[in-house]
Design a protein around this motif. Sequence first.
Motif, PDB file in Angstrom:
ATOM      1  N   VAL A 247       0.854  -1.186   0.000  1.00  0.00           N
ATOM      2  CA  VAL A 247       0.000   0.000   0.000  1.00  0.00           C
ATOM      3  C   VAL A 247       0.890   1.237   0.000  1.00  0.00           C
ATOM      4  O   VAL A 247       1.780   1.364   0.846  1.00  0.00           O
ATOM      5  N   ASP A 248       0.650   2.121  -0.958  1.00  0.00           N
ATOM      6  CA  ASP A 248       1.460   3.334  -1.091  1.00  0.00           C
ATOM      7  C   ASP A 248       0.548   4.546  -0.967  1.00  0.00           C
ATOM      8  O   ASP A 248      -0.464   4.648  -1.673  1.00  0.00           O
ATOM      9  N   VAL A 249       0.887   5.463  -0.075  1.00  0.00           N
ATOM     10  CA  VAL A 249       0.078   6.661   0.178  1.00  0.00           C
ATOM     11  C   VAL A 249       0.817   7.879  -0.350  1.00  0.00           C
ATOM     12  O   VAL A 249       2.032   8.034  -0.123  1.00  0.00           O
ATOM     13  N   ASN A 250       0.094   8.771  -1.048  1.00  0.00           N
ATOM     14  CA  ASN A 250       0.686   9.981  -1.620  1.00  0.00           C
ATOM     15  C   ASN A 250      -0.193  11.186  -1.317  1.00  0.00           C
ATOM     16  O   ASN A 250      -1.414  11.065  -1.160  1.00  0.00           O
ATOM     17  N   THR A 251       0.437  12.355  -1.274  1.00  0.00           N
ATOM     18  CA  THR A 251      -0.312  13.589  -0.993  1.00  0.00           C
ATOM     19  C   THR A 251      -0.974  14.171  -2.230  1.00  0.00           C
ATOM     20  O   THR A 251      -1.832  15.056  -2.123  1.00  0.00           O
ATOM     21  N   GLY A 252      -0.598  13.712  -3.409  1.00  0.00           N
ATOM     22  CA  GLY A 252      -1.182  14.260  -4.628  1.00  0.00           C
ATOM     23  C   GLY A 252      -0.798  15.714  -4.827  1.00  0.00           C
ATOM     24  O   GLY A 252       0.365  16.094  -4.676  1.00  0.00           O
ATOM     25  N   ASN A 253      -1.777  16.558  -5.128  1.00  0.00           N
ATOM     26  CA  ASN A 253      -1.515  17.977  -5.400  1.00  0.00           C
ATOM     27  C   ASN A 253      -1.502  18.842  -4.153  1.00  0.00           C
ATOM     28  O   ASN A 253      -1.306  20.054  -4.246  1.00  0.00           O
ATOM     29  N   ALA A 260       0.965  15.776   4.563  1.00  0.00           N
ATOM     30  CA  ALA A 260       1.363  14.402   4.891  1.00  0.00           C
ATOM     31  C   ALA A 260       0.433  13.791   5.931  1.00  0.00           C
ATOM     32  O   ALA A 260      -0.068  12.670   5.767  1.00  0.00           O
ATOM     33  N   LEU A 261       0.185  14.543   7.009  1.00  0.00           N
ATOM     34  CA  LEU A 261      -0.671  14.012   8.069  1.00  0.00           C
ATOM     35  C   LEU A 261      -2.100  13.816   7.571  1.00  0.00           C
ATOM     36  O   LEU A 261      -2.723  12.790   7.861  1.00  0.00           O
ATOM     37  N   LYS A 262      -2.619  14.761   6.797  1.00  0.00           N
ATOM     38  CA  LYS A 262      -3.985  14.641   6.284  1.00  0.00           C
ATOM     39  C   LYS A 262      -4.131  13.411   5.400  1.00  0.00           C
ATOM     40  O   LYS A 262      -5.095  12.648   5.525  1.00  0.00           O
ATOM     41  N   SER A 263      -3.195  13.212   4.488  1.00  0.00           N
ATOM     42  CA  SER A 263      -3.277  12.060   3.593  1.00  0.00           C
ATOM     43  C   SER A 263      -3.124  10.753   4.361  1.00  0.00           C
ATOM     44  O   SER A 263      -3.815   9.764   4.075  1.00  0.00           O
ATOM     45  N   ASN A 264      -2.232  10.731   5.335  1.00  0.00           N
ATOM     46  CA  ASN A 264      -2.025   9.508   6.114  1.00  0.00           C
ATOM     47  C   ASN A 264      -3.254   9.149   6.940  1.00  0.00           C
ATOM     48  O   ASN A 264      -3.647   7.974   7.014  1.00  0.00           O
ATOM     49  N   LEU A 265      -3.874  10.146   7.560  1.00  0.00           N
ATOM     50  CA  LEU A 265      -5.074   9.875   8.353  1.00  0.00           C
ATOM     51  C   LEU A 265      -6.226   9.415   7.455  1.00  0.00           C
ATOM     52  O   LEU A 265      -6.982   8.506   7.809  1.00  0.00           O
ATOM     53  N   ALA A 266      -6.354  10.042   6.297  1.00  0.00           N
ATOM     54  CA  ALA A 266      -7.399   9.626   5.358  1.00  0.00           C
ATOM     55  C   ALA A 266      -7.158   8.202   4.874  1.00  0.00           C
ATOM     56  O   ALA A 266      -8.096   7.412   4.734  1.00  0.00           O
ATOM     57  N   ALA A 267      -5.906   7.864   4.626  1.00  0.00           N
ATOM     58  CA  ALA A 267      -5.569   6.509   4.191  1.00  0.00           C
ATOM     59  C   ALA A 267      -5.880   5.500   5.291  1.00  0.00           C
ATOM     60  O   ALA A 267      -6.384   4.397   5.022  1.00  0.00           O
ATOM     61  N   ALA A 268      -5.577   5.843   6.533  1.00  0.00           N
ATOM     62  CA  ALA A 268      -5.853   4.936   7.650  1.00  0.00           C
ATOM     63  C   ALA A 268      -7.343   4.649   7.767  1.00  0.00           C
ATOM     64  O   ALA A 268      -7.757   3.508   8.011  1.00  0.00           O
ATOM     65  N   ARG A 269      -8.176   5.664   7.567  1.00  0.00           N
ATOM     66  CA  ARG A 269      -9.628   5.470   7.653  1.00  0.00           C
ATOM     67  C   ARG A 269     -10.151   4.651   6.473  1.00  0.00           C
ATOM     68  O   ARG A 269     -11.112   3.885   6.618  1.00  0.00           O
ATOM     69  N   VAL A 289       3.039   8.482   3.816  1.00  0.00           N
ATOM     70  CA  VAL A 289       3.836   9.657   3.475  1.00  0.00           C
ATOM     71  C   VAL A 289       4.750   9.980   4.652  1.00  0.00           C
ATOM     72  O   VAL A 289       4.340   9.905   5.817  1.00  0.00           O
ATOM     73  N   SER A 290       6.004  10.324   4.365  1.00  0.00           N
ATOM     74  CA  SER A 290       6.959  10.634   5.433  1.00  0.00           C
ATOM     75  C   SER A 290       6.426  11.771   6.307  1.00  0.00           C
ATOM     76  O   SER A 290       5.938  12.791   5.815  1.00  0.00           O
ATOM     77  N   MET A 291       6.528  11.574   7.603  1.00  0.00           N
ATOM     78  CA  MET A 291       6.051  12.577   8.555  1.00  0.00           C
ATOM     79  C   MET A 291       6.877  12.464   9.828  1.00  0.00           C
ATOM     80  O   MET A 291       7.664  11.518   9.998  1.00  0.00           O
ATOM     81  N   SER A 292       6.688  13.396  10.716  1.00  0.00           N
ATOM     82  CA  SER A 292       7.450  13.376  11.965  1.00  0.00           C
ATOM     83  C   SER A 292       6.975  12.227  12.844  1.00  0.00           C
ATOM     84  O   SER A 292       5.816  11.819  12.793  1.00  0.00           O
ATOM     85  N   MET A 322      12.390   0.412   8.774  1.00  0.00           N
ATOM     86  CA  MET A 322      12.449   1.248   7.580  1.00  0.00           C
ATOM     87  C   MET A 322      11.302   2.257   7.506  1.00  0.00           C
ATOM     88  O   MET A 322      11.143   2.971   6.506  1.00  0.00           O
ATOM     89  N   GLY A 323      10.472   2.308   8.564  1.00  0.00           N
ATOM     90  CA  GLY A 323       9.399   3.282   8.592  1.00  0.00           C
ATOM     91  C   GLY A 323       8.143   2.855   7.875  1.00  0.00           C
ATOM     92  O   GLY A 323       7.280   3.687   7.557  1.00  0.00           O
TER      93      GLY A 323
END
Length: 344
Positions: A247-253, A260-269, A289-292, A322-323
């Motif tokens: 599974v690969d998550v991207n922020t798009g535009n 990063a956080l918005k896309s990751n949370l949306a992907a998790a849901r 997506v890489s995040m803190s 590897m994150g």
Amino acid sequence: MKGRAIILDHIGDVEVAAYMIDGKLDDLLIDHPDAPRQGAIYRGICDRPIKGQGGMMLRLPEGETAFLRAGKGLRPGQPLLVQVTGHTEDGKAVPVTDRVLFKSRYAIVTPGKPGLNISRQITDEDTRDNLMAIAHSVFDSEHGLILRSSCEGADGEEIAEDIVAMLSLADAVLADANGTTPEALTEGDGPHTIAWREWASVATVVTDAGSFDTHGVLDQLAMLDGPLVRLGEGTMYVEPTRALVAVDVNTGNDTSPAAALKSNLAAARALPRALRLRGLAGQITVDFVSMSKAHRKQLDQTLRAAFRNDPIETSLVGWSPMGLFELQRKRERPPFPKQLFADL
């Protein structure tokens, strides 16, 4: 269609059930007539133990083989009642358990585990007392009985009929447990029966022929042919390989600081639904997506909440060095059959 709806239809000759929430496809059950159905019960014949794993291989009808994890004390040639627990890939043994259950909409009969139990989700004491009285009036057996949460608000006569039917089926199957050849004793339930059993208490049921077309199910099924899942401005790609699901998550535009956080949370849901509709399981690796690292705790909480109500058992393993985030999901369903699109 607003609200919750169960759409029962066919694609070609294949039985399919769709669960819709406010017009969005949320769950999907597809019959695979060439494979043993989950819940099917067989009289298997023990074949050979698997050393080092404590399991036992069994012979099933028509040359099929099954694998039982807990094979201690079994001997080759011994007949054994087993129940299919999930899907298996081509060329592999069918996963089974010797803890056979007889499940209906309202009742579960549990051979070898005596006692009367009521779902903990039913908390009203008067309701529990009434259900216990119904059970005692029709259930006199050495088997166990569990009354499911769907009993709450249901008609008492229907519950009693369900209990009697499951008890009769259990007695008939157990009476046929011994024999020298493998035999199919129940075929397992198809998608329409499972949908009625598991979903119908919370949704409207639509059974009209062609209802997949009129309610927009076919359009949403077509989207499952590819790996793309849209997440607002972001995207998620869900791609099965032979070894695992990537599974690969991207922020798009989205180029904002919080992208990063918005896309990751949306992907998790969205991830449980994406896996559920595609019938994907086993080892799953998510490249968020890489995040803190400070945001990982929030993402972990969102993942746990998203999978909490998912009907398929999923273990959230955690972060790799590897994150990457790793999950292990039970193989209860076969992957979405892309050949169905020939009939769409």
